[in-house]
Design a protein around this motif. Sequence first.
Motif, mmCIF file in Angstrom:
data_model
loop_
_atom_site.group_PDB
_atom_site.id
_atom_site.type_symbol
_atom_site.label_atom_id
_atom_site.label_comp_id
_atom_site.label_asym_id
_atom_site.label_seq_id
_atom_site.Cartn_x
_atom_site.Cartn_y
_atom_site.Cartn_z
ATOM 1 N N ARG A 173 0.814 -1.225 0.000
ATOM 2 C CA ARG A 173 0.000 0.000 0.000
ATOM 3 C C ARG A 173 0.844 1.270 0.000
ATOM 4 N NH1 ARG A 173 -4.643 -0.484 4.512
ATOM 5 N NH2 ARG A 173 -2.812 -0.073 5.789
ATOM 6 N N THR A 174 2.150 1.124 0.218
ATOM 7 C CA THR A 174 3.023 2.301 0.222
ATOM 8 C C THR A 174 3.188 2.810 -1.207
ATOM 9 O OG1 THR A 174 4.214 1.422 2.134
ATOM 10 C CG2 THR A 174 5.287 3.176 0.878
ATOM 11 N N SER A 175 2.974 4.099 -1.395
ATOM 12 C CA SER A 175 3.049 4.648 -2.748
ATOM 13 C C SER A 175 4.475 4.604 -3.282
ATOM 14 C CB SER A 175 2.535 6.095 -2.758
ATOM 15 O OG SER A 175 3.460 6.947 -2.110
ATOM 16 N N VAL A 176 4.579 4.501 -4.606
ATOM 17 C CA VAL A 176 5.885 4.523 -5.262
ATOM 18 C C VAL A 176 6.625 5.809 -4.916
ATOM 19 C CG1 VAL A 176 6.984 4.753 -7.519
ATOM 20 C CG2 VAL A 176 5.288 2.953 -7.132
ATOM 21 N N GLU A 177 5.907 6.937 -4.942
ATOM 22 C CA GLU A 177 6.539 8.234 -4.644
ATOM 23 C C GLU A 177 7.124 8.260 -3.236
ATOM 24 O OE1 GLU A 177 3.410 8.846 -7.751
ATOM 25 O OE2 GLU A 177 3.479 7.839 -5.808
ATOM 26 N N ALA A 178 6.395 7.641 -2.286
ATOM 27 C CA ALA A 178 6.870 7.637 -0.901
ATOM 28 C C ALA A 178 8.068 6.719 -0.723
ATOM 29 C CB ALA A 178 5.741 7.206 0.044
ATOM 30 N N PHE A 179 7.981 5.499 -1.257
ATOM 31 C CA PHE A 179 9.081 4.555 -1.068
ATOM 32 C C PHE A 179 10.352 5.066 -1.745
ATOM 33 C CE2 PHE A 179 11.690 0.860 -1.203
ATOM 34 C CZ PHE A 179 11.292 0.074 -0.131
ATOM 35 N N ALA A 180 10.219 5.525 -2.975
ATOM 36 C CA ALA A 180 11.385 6.045 -3.690
ATOM 37 C C ALA A 180 11.894 7.324 -3.032
ATOM 38 C CB ALA A 180 11.032 6.295 -5.148
ATOM 39 N N GLY A 181 10.975 8.212 -2.650
ATOM 40 C CA GLY A 181 11.386 9.464 -2.013
ATOM 41 C C GLY A 181 12.120 9.237 -0.706
ATOM 42 N N CYS A 182 11.616 8.304 0.103
ATOM 43 C CA CYS A 182 12.297 7.976 1.359
ATOM 44 C C CYS A 182 13.647 7.319 1.094
ATOM 45 C CB CYS A 182 11.422 7.056 2.211
ATOM 46 S SG CYS A 182 10.026 7.864 3.021
ATOM 47 N N SER A 183 13.733 6.515 0.043
ATOM 48 C CA SER A 183 15.012 5.888 -0.305
ATOM 49 C C SER A 183 16.057 6.945 -0.654
ATOM 50 C CB SER A 183 14.825 4.908 -1.466
ATOM 51 O OG SER A 183 13.966 3.848 -1.104
ATOM 52 N N TYR A 184 15.653 7.945 -1.422
ATOM 53 C CA TYR A 184 16.573 9.046 -1.720
ATOM 54 C C TYR A 184 16.955 9.797 -0.438
ATOM 55 C CZ TYR A 184 15.972 8.758 -6.823
ATOM 56 O OH TYR A 184 15.982 8.351 -8.133
ATOM 57 N N ALA A 185 15.977 10.015 0.442
ATOM 58 C CA ALA A 185 16.250 10.728 1.692
ATOM 59 C C ALA A 185 17.233 9.948 2.565
ATOM 60 C CB ALA A 185 14.943 10.984 2.448
ATOM 61 N N ILE A 186 17.078 8.620 2.612
ATOM 62 C CA ILE A 186 18.012 7.782 3.371
ATOM 63 C C ILE A 186 19.411 7.881 2.773
ATOM 64 C CG2 ILE A 186 18.609 5.398 3.953
ATOM 65 C CD1 ILE A 186 15.538 4.882 4.120
ATOM 66 N N ALA A 187 19.495 7.855 1.440
ATOM 67 C CA ALA A 187 20.799 7.962 0.762
ATOM 68 C C ALA A 187 21.516 9.258 1.137
ATOM 69 C CB ALA A 187 20.608 7.885 -0.750
ATOM 70 N N ASP A 188 20.753 10.309 1.384
ATOM 71 C CA ASP A 188 21.333 11.621 1.678
ATOM 72 C C ASP A 188 21.540 11.870 3.169
ATOM 73 O OD1 ASP A 188 21.352 12.236 -1.014
ATOM 74 O OD2 ASP A 188 19.394 13.240 -0.966
ATOM 75 N N THR A 189 21.231 10.862 4.012
ATOM 76 C CA THR A 189 21.256 11.069 5.462
ATOM 77 C C THR A 189 22.579 10.630 6.082
ATOM 78 O OG1 THR A 189 18.856 10.849 5.728
ATOM 79 C CG2 THR A 189 20.206 10.363 7.656
ATOM 80 N N ASP A 190 23.172 11.536 6.842
ATOM 81 C CA ASP A 190 24.327 11.237 7.684
ATOM 82 C C ASP A 190 24.234 12.151 8.906
ATOM 83 O OD1 ASP A 190 26.730 10.840 8.956
ATOM 84 O OD2 ASP A 190 27.949 10.911 7.135
ATOM 85 N N LEU A 191 23.914 11.548 10.056
ATOM 86 C CA LEU A 191 23.696 12.322 11.277
ATOM 87 C C LEU A 191 24.939 12.364 12.164
ATOM 88 C CD1 LEU A 191 20.105 11.085 12.284
ATOM 89 C CD2 LEU A 191 20.777 12.836 10.622
ATOM 90 N N THR A 192 26.089 11.984 11.610
ATOM 91 C CA THR A 192 27.318 11.903 12.398
ATOM 92 C C THR A 192 27.647 13.220 13.083
ATOM 93 O OG1 THR A 192 28.155 10.230 10.856
ATOM 94 C CG2 THR A 192 29.760 11.288 12.308
ATOM 95 N N ASP A 193 27.361 14.321 12.420
ATOM 96 C CA ASP A 193 27.685 15.640 12.983
ATOM 97 C C ASP A 193 26.466 16.337 13.579
ATOM 98 O OD1 ASP A 193 30.390 15.446 12.251
ATOM 99 O OD2 ASP A 193 29.939 16.118 10.210
ATOM 100 N N MET A 194 25.349 15.647 13.690
ATOM 101 C CA MET A 194 24.139 16.252 14.264
ATOM 102 C C MET A 194 24.169 16.109 15.791
ATOM 103 S SD MET A 194 20.094 15.283 13.832
ATOM 104 C CE MET A 194 19.815 16.075 12.233
ATOM 105 N N ASN A 195 24.243 17.226 16.474
ATOM 106 C CA ASN A 195 24.228 17.228 17.935
ATOM 107 C C ASN A 195 22.836 17.601 18.449
ATOM 108 O OD1 ASN A 195 27.062 16.647 18.301
ATOM 109 N ND2 ASN A 195 27.454 18.738 17.580
ATOM 110 N N ILE A 196 22.386 16.870 19.474
ATOM 111 C CA ILE A 196 21.070 17.131 20.069
ATOM 112 C C ILE A 196 21.268 17.245 21.582
ATOM 113 C CG2 ILE A 196 18.647 16.440 20.131
ATOM 114 C CD1 ILE A 196 19.187 14.548 17.814
ATOM 115 N N PRO A 197 21.913 18.306 22.037
ATOM 116 C CA PRO A 197 22.225 18.416 23.471
ATOM 117 C C PRO A 197 20.958 18.566 24.313
ATOM 118 C CG PRO A 197 22.730 20.472 22.333
ATOM 119 C CD PRO A 197 22.394 19.484 21.281
#
Length: 260
Positions: A173-197
């Motif tokens: 039931r997951t739309s193609v736009e959502a699955f592909a869009g999230c896949s691109y978002a995951i590819a662009d994600t690196d939280l190594t330098d993200m600080n959440i004090p």
Amino acid sequence: MFIRPLKLTQHVDVQGSENATTLVLLHSLGTDLHLWDLQMPRLSERYRVVRLDIRGHGLSAVDALPFSMSDLADDVVAALDHLHINEFYVAGVSIGGTIAQWIGFKIPKRVQGMIIVDTALVNAAPPSLWRARAEDVFHHGVEHLEMGILSKWVTPKFIDSPYAEGMKQMLRRTSVEAFAGCSYAIADTDLTDMNIPGVRAVVVRGSEDQLTPPDYAQRLADKRNAQLHTLPGAAHLPNYEQPEALTDEIISFIDNKNTH
């Protein structure tokens, strides 16, 4: 309920007392808010629980425009603003855990704590794999990938269960736009330098999770000044396979304010 706090309609479910502590639950890529069904009886007795279908999943809308992990976090924050919810805990599985961290980064003073499940600072699969998967889904849909995906979500002994079949239906039931869009978002994600004090966290990993190697989970825990807890017998999505153990982790974290 259906709301439209930004440009896209969102599907949101709210249960529990309005006066209770708020807990936001975020599902994984290719599922929907029903991923949390087995946690709801106990959690909604104790907390005001808000579940959302993320963009293009379940009954939430999506359009053809590209989006980022930051955009997915903005969707959640806008929904919470619409519901007049100020402070809250957030629990997220897989991409839901990444979105949870983005929310903590954006509005740390409102986030009382994060329960981050089977997630990493950067995905163990290379960005090229996620981009190739996005293109594959755009051209061929999701169904031909479902058995390969499902075999990573749960352990082999669970794959023929009714719940695993339910997960397969969520994926379809997951739309193609959502699955592909999230896949691109995951590819662009690196939280190594993200600080959440100042935001408490616990990191939870299924012992059989092939998608989140132990060292990736440990690096996330170290970055978030958090303990790493293991769920025995669980793969990438523990919600159905080890439902009580996952619920126990969430309740223990929220009710023990001194836990890192």
